[in-house]
Design a protein around this motif. Structure first.
Motif, PDB file in Angstrom:
ATOM      1  N   VAL A 238      70.422  91.440   6.536  1.00  0.00           N
ATOM      2  CA  VAL A 238      70.933  92.677   5.636  1.00  0.00           C
ATOM      3  C   VAL A 238      69.485  93.040   4.685  1.00  0.00           C
ATOM      4  N   LYS A 239      69.261  94.309   4.624  1.00  0.00           N
ATOM      5  CA  LYS A 239      68.117  94.552   3.748  1.00  0.00           C
ATOM      6  C   LYS A 239      68.702  95.570   2.691  1.00  0.00           C
ATOM      7  N   VAL A 240      68.196  95.439   1.448  1.00  0.00           N
ATOM      8  CA  VAL A 240      68.634  96.271   0.398  1.00  0.00           C
ATOM      9  C   VAL A 240      67.349  97.105  -0.049  1.00  0.00           C
ATOM     10  N   THR A 241      67.250  98.453  -0.033  1.00  0.00           N
ATOM     11  CA  THR A 241      66.052  99.013  -0.729  1.00  0.00           C
ATOM     12  C   THR A 241      66.456  99.761  -1.961  1.00  0.00           C
ATOM     13  N   VAL A 242      65.826  99.515  -2.912  1.00  0.00           N
ATOM     14  CA  VAL A 242      66.341 100.042  -4.339  1.00  0.00           C
ATOM     15  C   VAL A 242      65.763 101.283  -4.488  1.00  0.00           C
ATOM     16  N   THR A 243      66.288 102.434  -5.152  1.00  0.00           N
ATOM     17  CA  THR A 243      65.792 103.694  -5.296  1.00  0.00           C
ATOM     18  C   THR A 243      64.824 103.639  -6.324  1.00  0.00           C
ATOM     19  N   LYS A 244      63.836 104.655  -6.355  1.00  0.00           N
ATOM     20  CA  LYS A 244      62.736 104.720  -7.430  1.00  0.00           C
ATOM     21  C   LYS A 244      63.558 105.218  -8.865  1.00  0.00           C
ATOM     22  N   ARG A 245      64.702 105.898  -8.717  1.00  0.00           N
ATOM     23  CA  ARG A 245      65.566 106.310 -10.012  1.00  0.00           C
ATOM     24  C   ARG A 245      65.962 104.919 -10.720  1.00  0.00           C
TER      25      ARG A 245
ATOM     26  N   LYS B  38      64.701 101.825 -10.106  1.00  0.00           N
ATOM     27  CA  LYS B  38      63.223 100.981 -10.752  1.00  0.00           C
ATOM     28  C   LYS B  38      62.933 101.617 -12.000  1.00  0.00           C
ATOM     29  N   ASP B  39      62.968 102.959 -12.078  1.00  0.00           N
ATOM     30  CA  ASP B  39      62.503 103.582 -13.335  1.00  0.00           C
ATOM     31  C   ASP B  39      63.475 103.386 -14.503  1.00  0.00           C
ATOM     32  N   SER B  40      64.646 103.299 -14.318  1.00  0.00           N
ATOM     33  CA  SER B  40      65.444 103.160 -15.412  1.00  0.00           C
ATOM     34  C   SER B  40      65.394 101.736 -15.747  1.00  0.00           C
TER      35      SER B  40
END
Length: 95
Positions: free
Chosen positions: A81-88, A90-92
């Motif tokens: 299972v892979k989870v890719t975090v959104t840029k939003r 990460k920025d928050s």
């Protein structure tokens, strides 16, 4: 450090933000979990807006080493299972 939310706390927060009762909020959370489990187990992916993408990827057969003995072993192909975090998100977190 902030403690992680428990399911009960998450349901309470959802019910407050959605202006609904806790039973309905719990049902929504359970439905979301069930959808993610079914889709990812079937090899698909689910994108949760502003959070990330949860997907499944195939890993080929490979050689691994037993750290205790140093012995080389052949590990069969499996899925991860892979989870890719959104840029939003990460920025928050970063500012």
């Amino acid at each position: 450090m902030i403690k992680p939310l428990t399911k009960t706390q998450l349901v309470a927060e959802m019910s407050e933000r959605l202006d609904t009762d806790k039973k309905s909020a719990a049902a929504m959370l359970d439905a979301l979990s069930a959808i993610v489990l079914e889709q990812v187990a079937a090899g698909g992916a689910v994108t949760i807006p502003d959070v990330g993408k949860i997907s499944c990827r195939d890993r080929p057969e490979r050689m691994v080493r037993n750290p205790a003995t140093g012995e080389q072993l052949k590990k069969p192909a499996d899925r991860q299972v892979k989870v890719t975090v959104t840029k939003r998100l990460k920025d928050s977190v970063n500012g």
